[in-house]
Enzyme design. Structure first.
Site, short mmCIF file in Angstrom:
data_model
loop_
_atom_site.label_atom_id
_atom_site.label_comp_id
_atom_site.label_asym_id
_atom_site.label_seq_id
_atom_site.Cartn_x
_atom_site.Cartn_y
_atom_site.Cartn_z
N ASP A 2 0.85 -1.18 0.00
CA ASP A 2 0.00 0.00 0.00
C ASP A 2 0.89 1.24 0.00
O ASP A 2 1.84 1.33 0.81
CB ASP A 2 -0.90 -0.01 1.24
CG ASP A 2 -1.88 1.14 1.24
OD1 ASP A 2 -2.88 1.05 0.52
OD2 ASP A 2 -1.63 2.14 1.95
N ASP A 55 -4.19 2.46 -4.90
CA ASP A 55 -2.77 2.56 -4.53
C ASP A 55 -2.28 1.26 -3.88
O ASP A 55 -1.35 1.28 -3.10
CB ASP A 55 -2.54 3.74 -3.60
CG ASP A 55 -3.24 3.59 -2.25
OD1 ASP A 55 -4.14 2.73 -2.13
OD2 ASP A 55 -2.89 4.33 -1.32
#
Length: 163
Positions: free
Chosen positions: A27, A70
């Protein structure tokens, strides 16, 4: 891989795998800030750079995919917990922007501004010692481990070993 293709490939591999394997969730830390500060074109460039970096670090047989805004997912068949895995996870966690972040810190202390986003990443990995294992179970452990890394301060990795 995109999300659908990656999940299909990983589920197929997991169903037939008889050696340890590791699922890695990545992440981008504070990615909204990248888009808000530098713009969406820079955000897209960051994601492309990360995808390229992950693909270069991992083996051809590994599955590397962007699975969300993301978030990236990496599945590494045959990768067991141990020093080699720790080195890989550490390298992935440093990311392609480590040198730039160090330069940016120096520039900020000298009150100069930096020109490009250099975000860090947090990583949660789950190593399955004795597959086969359902993807959902492995994913749940990797996801939980990712949140542990983020809660511990981001820009780092955590690894959980399963049975």
């Amino acid at each position: 891989y995109n999300r659908a293709a990656a999940l299909d490939r990983i589920e197929t591999l997991l169903a037939s795998e008889d050696r340890p394997c590791t699922l890695i969730m990545v992440d981008v830390d504070d990615f909204k800030g990248v888009n808000d500060t530098y713009g969406h074109l820079e955000g897209d460039a960051v994601l492309k750079e990360l995808a390229s970096f992950f693909s270069q670090v991992m083996r051809k047989e590994d599955v590397v995919a962007r699975v969300g805004g993301d978030e990236f997912l990496i599945f590494a068949p045959g990768l067991a917990a141990g020093p080699a895995t720790d080195r890989i996870l550490e390298h992935l966690a440093r990311g392609p922007f480590a040198a730039q972040r160090a330069t940016d810190e120096s520039a900020r202390s000298a009150r100069a501004s930096h020109l490009h986003a250099a975000p860090s990443v947090s990583i949660g990995a789950a190593c399955c010692v004795t597959p086969p294992m359902p993807f959902e179970a492995l994913y749940a452990v990797a996801d939980s481990t990712l949140y542990q890394a983020k809660e511990a301060g981001k820009a780092q990795y955590r690894l959980t070993v399963i049975g």
